[in-house]
Design an enzyme around this catalytic site. Structure first.
Site, PDB file in Angstrom:
ATOM      1  N   GLU A  31       0.876  -1.413  -0.138  1.00  0.00           N
ATOM      2  CA  GLU A  31      -0.052   0.019  -0.038  1.00  0.00           C
ATOM      3  C   GLU A  31       0.814   1.253   0.111  1.00  0.00           C
ATOM      4  O   GLU A  31       1.906   1.037   0.458  1.00  0.00           O
ATOM      5  CB  GLU A  31      -0.886   0.247   1.288  1.00  0.00           C
ATOM      6  CG  GLU A  31      -1.739  -1.166   1.684  1.00  0.00           C
ATOM      7  CD  GLU A  31      -2.308  -1.239   2.790  1.00  0.00           C
ATOM      8  OE1 GLU A  31      -2.411  -0.108   3.551  1.00  0.00           O
ATOM      9  OE2 GLU A  31      -2.876  -2.174   3.152  1.00  0.00           O
ATOM     10  N   LYS A  38       2.451   4.668   1.439  1.00  0.00           N
ATOM     11  CA  LYS A  38       2.572   4.920   2.781  1.00  0.00           C
ATOM     12  C   LYS A  38       2.379   6.473   2.984  1.00  0.00           C
ATOM     13  O   LYS A  38       3.147   7.294   2.315  1.00  0.00           O
ATOM     14  CB  LYS A  38       4.090   4.717   3.272  1.00  0.00           C
ATOM     15  CG  LYS A  38       4.216   5.005   4.731  1.00  0.00           C
ATOM     16  CD  LYS A  38       5.612   4.844   5.234  1.00  0.00           C
ATOM     17  CE  LYS A  38       6.108   5.386   6.424  1.00  0.00           C
ATOM     18  NZ  LYS A  38       5.332   6.664   7.094  1.00  0.00           N
ATOM     19  N   ASP A  45       1.980  10.112   3.706  1.00  0.00           N
ATOM     20  CA  ASP A  45       2.927  11.107   4.627  1.00  0.00           C
ATOM     21  C   ASP A  45       1.883  11.910   5.367  1.00  0.00           C
ATOM     22  O   ASP A  45       1.683  13.449   5.060  1.00  0.00           O
ATOM     23  CB  ASP A  45       3.807  11.637   3.824  1.00  0.00           C
ATOM     24  CG  ASP A  45       4.796  12.238   4.831  1.00  0.00           C
ATOM     25  OD1 ASP A  45       4.737  12.139   6.061  1.00  0.00           O
ATOM     26  OD2 ASP A  45       6.004  13.269   4.253  1.00  0.00           O
ATOM     27  N   TYR A  50      -7.074   2.257   6.591  1.00  0.00           N
ATOM     28  CA  TYR A  50      -6.230   1.239   6.494  1.00  0.00           C
ATOM     29  C   TYR A  50      -6.211   0.150   7.416  1.00  0.00           C
ATOM     30  O   TYR A  50      -5.511  -1.019   7.094  1.00  0.00           O
ATOM     31  CB  TYR A  50      -4.753   1.660   5.831  1.00  0.00           C
ATOM     32  CG  TYR A  50      -3.857   2.358   6.937  1.00  0.00           C
ATOM     33  CD1 TYR A  50      -3.783   3.498   6.522  1.00  0.00           C
ATOM     34  CD2 TYR A  50      -3.594   1.587   8.098  1.00  0.00           C
ATOM     35  CE1 TYR A  50      -3.029   4.388   7.322  1.00  0.00           C
ATOM     36  CE2 TYR A  50      -2.870   2.651   8.998  1.00  0.00           C
ATOM     37  CZ  TYR A  50      -2.548   3.972   8.641  1.00  0.00           C
ATOM     38  OH  TYR A  50      -2.031   4.592   9.601  1.00  0.00           O
ATOM     39  N   LYS A  75      10.598   2.935   2.462  1.00  0.00           N
ATOM     40  CA  LYS A  75      10.431   4.370   2.197  1.00  0.00           C
ATOM     41  C   LYS A  75      11.099   4.760   0.734  1.00  0.00           C
ATOM     42  O   LYS A  75      11.860   3.959   0.239  1.00  0.00           O
ATOM     43  CB  LYS A  75      10.996   5.155   3.254  1.00  0.00           C
ATOM     44  CG  LYS A  75      10.598   4.725   4.443  1.00  0.00           C
ATOM     45  CD  LYS A  75       9.805   5.917   5.271  1.00  0.00           C
ATOM     46  CE  LYS A  75      10.633   7.032   5.776  1.00  0.00           C
ATOM     47  NZ  LYS A  75      10.073   8.026   6.743  1.00  0.00           N
ATOM     48  N   CYS A 120      21.544  46.856 -11.244  1.00  0.00           N
ATOM     49  CA  CYS A 120      21.580  45.272 -11.987  1.00  0.00           C
ATOM     50  C   CYS A 120      22.984  44.785 -12.061  1.00  0.00           C
ATOM     51  O   CYS A 120      23.927  45.398 -12.464  1.00  0.00           O
ATOM     52  CB  CYS A 120      21.190  45.210 -13.393  1.00  0.00           C
ATOM     53  SG  CYS A 120      21.157  43.842 -14.332  1.00  0.00           S
ATOM     54  N   CYS A 138      24.276  44.764 -15.971  1.00  0.00           N
ATOM     55  CA  CYS A 138      24.547  45.850 -16.734  1.00  0.00           C
ATOM     56  C   CYS A 138      24.658  47.086 -15.914  1.00  0.00           C
ATOM     57  O   CYS A 138      24.851  48.123 -16.450  1.00  0.00           O
ATOM     58  CB  CYS A 138      23.467  45.970 -17.688  1.00  0.00           C
ATOM     59  SG  CYS A 138      22.042  46.462 -17.266  1.00  0.00           S
ATOM     60  N   CYS A 186      15.274  44.722 -13.475  1.00  0.00           N
ATOM     61  CA  CYS A 186      16.392  45.795 -14.125  1.00  0.00           C
ATOM     62  C   CYS A 186      15.680  46.733 -15.013  1.00  0.00           C
ATOM     63  O   CYS A 186      15.091  46.106 -15.876  1.00  0.00           O
ATOM     64  CB  CYS A 186      17.592  44.566 -14.707  1.00  0.00           C
ATOM     65  SG  CYS A 186      18.440  45.467 -16.010  1.00  0.00           S
ATOM     66  N   CYS A 209      20.115  45.423 -21.612  1.00  0.00           N
ATOM     67  CA  CYS A 209      20.941  44.358 -20.599  1.00  0.00           C
ATOM     68  C   CYS A 209      21.397  43.045 -21.057  1.00  0.00           C
ATOM     69  O   CYS A 209      20.368  42.327 -21.347  1.00  0.00           O
ATOM     70  CB  CYS A 209      19.877  44.077 -19.224  1.00  0.00           C
ATOM     71  SG  CYS A 209      20.671  43.145 -18.209  1.00  0.00           S
TER      72      CYS A 209
HETATM   73  S1  IVH Z   1       0.152   0.433   8.698  1.00  0.00           S
HETATM   74  C1  IVH Z   1       0.799  -2.118  12.409  1.00  0.00           C
HETATM   75  N1  IVH Z   1      -0.409   1.380   6.580  1.00  0.00           N
HETATM   76  O1  IVH Z   1       3.007   5.102   8.603  1.00  0.00           O
HETATM   77  C2  IVH Z   1       0.614  -1.564  11.376  1.00  0.00           C
HETATM   78  N2  IVH Z   1       0.811   2.588   8.098  1.00  0.00           N
HETATM   79  O2  IVH Z   1       5.995   4.493   9.869  1.00  0.00           O
HETATM   80  C3  IVH Z   1       0.423   0.220  11.516  1.00  0.00           C
HETATM   81  N3  IVH Z   1       1.209   4.956   7.657  1.00  0.00           N
HETATM   82  O3  IVH Z   1       2.664   5.316  11.809  1.00  0.00           O
HETATM   83  C4  IVH Z   1       0.383   0.943  10.227  1.00  0.00           C
HETATM   84  N4  IVH Z   1       0.307   4.778   5.503  1.00  0.00           N
HETATM   85  O4  IVH Z   1       0.757   6.635  10.398  1.00  0.00           O
HETATM   86  C5  IVH Z   1      -0.001   1.485   7.723  1.00  0.00           C
HETATM   87  N5  IVH Z   1      -0.852   2.114   4.328  1.00  0.00           N
HETATM   88  C6  IVH Z   1      -0.315   2.464   5.608  1.00  0.00           C
HETATM   89  C7  IVH Z   1       0.181   3.521   6.086  1.00  0.00           C
HETATM   90  C8  IVH Z   1       0.658   3.754   7.255  1.00  0.00           C
HETATM   91  C9  IVH Z   1       0.807   5.668   6.258  1.00  0.00           C
HETATM   92  C10 IVH Z   1       1.975   5.890   8.581  1.00  0.00           C
HETATM   93  C11 IVH Z   1       1.210   5.394   9.817  1.00  0.00           C
HETATM   94  C12 IVH Z   1       2.527   4.782  10.828  1.00  0.00           C
HETATM   95  C13 IVH Z   1       3.587   5.208   9.871  1.00  0.00           C
HETATM   96  C14 IVH Z   1       4.600   4.041  10.271  1.00  0.00           C
END
Ligand code: IVH
Length: 681
Positions: free
Chosen positions: A120, A122, A124, A234, A327, A421, A424, A437, A443
């Site tokens: 999935e 991640k 941010d 999630y 990451k 400038c 020039c 300028c 220029c």
């Molecule tokens: S699962 C036990 N799924 O990433 C499983 N976390 O570094 C717990 N996060 O604190 C997390 N997207 O806030 C999971 N698709 C995703 C996520 C996700 C972002 C965040 C989450 C967690 C951090 C971990």
């Protein structure tokens, strides 16, 4: 390392991590990159593993890190919100797979079996727990320290993506259900919010994550409600399955489906992987699309799909053994400003540019970053010698996000744009946020950029006349304005380095071939301030000829839809300038005659349609096809959304086509598109 050294290092690392945790979670103002933070944590873990008796009870490795801010009620989570081990390297992801296999006793068999993983994005953002009782949203909290978080129920209620009551399409949710998700701010809303904050004289957020966190933890709920937060769910952390019926979500995949059925916003762009290789491919696929996603994603999460298998693998103190975060390379890094220099652009604008101690940002060495203008320098209080956070996103010029004031050395110097400038020596004036300028095309810096712009693709498209040649033409005073380009002869060109009979012939042929440009391209090529290709098209569509446009008043220009007072003023100003009029006359005399296309009359085939092009085209270049669509009334968009009505897909179409199909949009091939606009191609 002796044990005494190790003890000291453990203490140092713990202090540093605690401090960074506080800055990150509590103040929303981290001062090191995620990668650097992860390294500290891993160094500490390694030492504690080597010397287990040095592990203190309150070591940052022993708890889910975080902190709380006064102002919100604290609540204990229904389930602890675990964190994930994070990895940066493919080899580490492979090690994770090995560990999983070993944990399941799969490494001894004769045949290599594969584990099913759910991969999935991640997100941010900010992790939250959402509690539902008898299907009704009753409480929501931030992650806090993983055990106890801040009660932000009322703030969460303002987020449309969070259902206030679970939909009944999903399995029955009696008693108490706890869901985990991520609150984030879409990048478009983030840009809009920061723009507004700056306009109101407020401090903008350094990044989207901080903006989401800052917005969610507003004591004034109406502020949260006015900003467009989103939330992806999630995980169902706690659920009492009805007795004797099959469990409704034996896998992570099924769990996502249940969340979706309950009405949560669940990411579609996930992949059920047979074995780690497919998860690695998903990582690469998402990384490639990173810049085009609507929100910030900083990696992928790889989870063992089968929940019974998850249980077998179990937990470590902070994190599960069945999941990891793999990451992406960080886009922000910390470095130092060695100097600030000034660049003079095509329109005479002076741009301050920070010269940086070179630093690797997601695989590219960054040694310069734009500081935009004096207001930005003042607002961020940037000084020479400062330690700064720089950010690189896609192809955009890297920029300085913020100054880490606590690292400011004594004697860090303030910077002011010069009053003359730097190229020039002419006077510099201030117009709004810009320093300009006043010497115009006299220029050399402006002239060089002006001519390079004139000759480039999408403008006059003069083959063989790139930046280096333009520079030489100017240095040798062979060209003083745009019209001089059309006076060049072999006698001039032979003076240039690297030019011989053939290249001279080619360049002159290129210049000759540019004499019948499309009217809009010609307007764009002139480099009028605020006239990019879109405005140029509007002008060309409205005014049939250069002669008409030259005499247009600011009022008549503003009658065109899409042209505001600032653009109208700039266009009028350009054509009123005697020097420009002279250059235009000379261009005309030299035989440069822009060509106007006949305008279709009556209702057009694509009126009201929003078209996206993706993949290759066989009969014409992409910009021509876009223009064709526009001439028939369509608006051309760059990315797929629900608003798009037609997607024209050619060979090699990739993720955009996938997205279009997923949204059920109308997809045409090139032939069908041409037929639609009544063009034989
Ligand atoms: S699962 C036990 N799924 O990433 C499983 N976390 O570094 C717990 N996060 O604190 C997390 N997207 O806030 C999971 N698709 C995703 C996520 C996700 C972002 C965040 C989450 C967690 C951090 C971990």
């Amino acid at each position: 390392m002796t044990k005494t050294d190790a003890k000291q290092r453990v203490a140092e690392l713990s202090d540093q991590i605690r401090e960074h945790d506080h800055r990150y979670y509590v103040l929303d103002k981290p001062t090191i990159s995620d990668a650097a933070y992860d390294k500290l944590m891993r160094d500490l873990q390694a030492l504690e593993q080597e010397y287990p008796d040095l592990r203190l009870q309150d070591s940052p490795t022993q708890r889910v890190s975080g902190g709380l801010r006064a102002g919100f009620k604290k609540v204990k989570h229904v389930r602890s919100l675990l964190s994930l081990d994070s990895l940066m390297e493919e080899s580490e992801a492979r090690e994770f797979d090995e560990r999983v296999k070993k944990g399941l006793g799969m490494d001894e068999g004769l045949f290599a079996e594969e584990v099913a993983y759910m991969a999935e994005p991640k997100f941010d953002g900010l992790s939250v727990e959402l509690v539902y009782e008898d299907g009704v949203f009753t409480r929501g909290s931030t992650r806090g320290d993983g055990e106890v978080g801040e009660d932000v129920t009322e703030n969460l209620r303002t987020i449309r993506a969070i259902p206030l009551r679970l939909r009944e399409e999903g399995p029955p949710a009696r008693d108490r259900v706890a869901i985990r998700g991520e609150v984030l701010i879409p990048l478009a809303a983030f840009a809009e919010l920061n723009g507004k904050l700056i306009a109101e004289g407020e401090e903008p957020f350094a990044n989207a994550r901080n903006a989401a966190a800052g917005t969610l933890r507003q004591l004034d709920v109406s502020i949260t409600g006015s900003r467009k937060l989103d939330c992806f769910a999630y995980e169902i952390m706690s659920y009492d399955a009805p007795a004797r019926s099959p469990h409704p979500f034996p896998t992570q995949q099924a769990m996502l489906d249940v969340l979706r059925a309950w009405g949560f916003h669940v990411e579609d762009n996930v992949k059920l992987c047979h074995g780690l290789e497919q998860a690695l491919a998903f990582h690469a696929h998402l990384l490639e699309r990173r810049e085009r996603l609507a929100y910030e994603v900083d990696g992928i999460v790889i989870k063992v799909n089968d929940r019974a298998v998850q249980t077998r693998l179990g937990m470590r103190s902070r994190s599960p053994r069945w999941a990891v975060a793999y990451k992406f390379p960080p886009r922000e890094e910390i470095t130092q400003i060695l100097d600030i220099v000034v660049q003079v652009g095509r329109t005479g604008k002076l741009t301050p540019v920070a010269q940086l101690k070179p630093v690797d940002v997601s695989g590219v060495t960054v040694s310069r970053a734009t500081l935009h203008n004096q207001d930005e320098i003042d607002r961020k209080d940037v000084r020479i010698g400062d330690t700064v956070r720089v950010r690189r996103a896609g192809d955009v010029i890297p920029e300085v996000v913020e100054v880490l004031k606590e690292h400011r050395p004594v004697g860090a110097r303030r910077f002011e744009l010069p009053i003359k400038c730097p190229v020039c020596g002419s006077e510099v004036v201030r117009e709004g946020a810009a320093h300009l300028c006043t010497n115009g095309l006299a220029c050399p810096a402006q002239l060089e950029r002006h001519i390079t712009h004139f000759t480039m693709r999408g403008a006059m498209d003069i083959a063989g006349l790139g930046g280096k040649t333009v520079k030489q033409l100017l240095e040798k005073s062979l060209v003083k304005d745009l019209a001089d380009l059309y006076q060049l002869t072999p006698i001039h060109l032979v003076q240039l380095d690297g030019f011989a009979e053939k290249s001279i012939e080619n360049l002159l042929a290129g210049i000759e071939a540019s004499k019948k440009p499309r009217f809009d391209r010609f307007l764009f090529a002139l480099g009028i301030e605020h006239v990019g290709d879109t405005v140029a098209r509007l002008l060309a569509d409205h005014f049939g000829s250069l002669a008409e446009l030259r005499e247009a008043t600011p009022e008549s220009l503003q009658e065109i839809r899409g042209i505001g007072p600032e653009v109208a003023e700039s266009v009028h100003h350009f054509f009123a300038n005697p020097r420009n009029r002279k250059v235009l006359d000379r261009l005309q005399k030299a035989g440069v005659k822009p060509v106007t296309e006949a305008r279709p009359t009556g209702p057009r085939a694509l009126d009201g349609e929003i078209v996206v092009f993706t993949g290759g085209l066989e009969t014409m270049p992409r910009p021509d096809a876009q223009r064709l669509a526009e001439r028939h009334g369509a608006r051309v968009a760059g990315s797929i959304s629900k608003k798009v009505t037609i997607v024209v897909a050619g060979p090699g179409a990739g993720s955009k086509l996938e997205d279009a199909r997923r949204l059920g949009l109308r997809v045409l091939d090139e032939r069908a598109f041409l037929k639609l606009v009544g063009d034989k191609g």
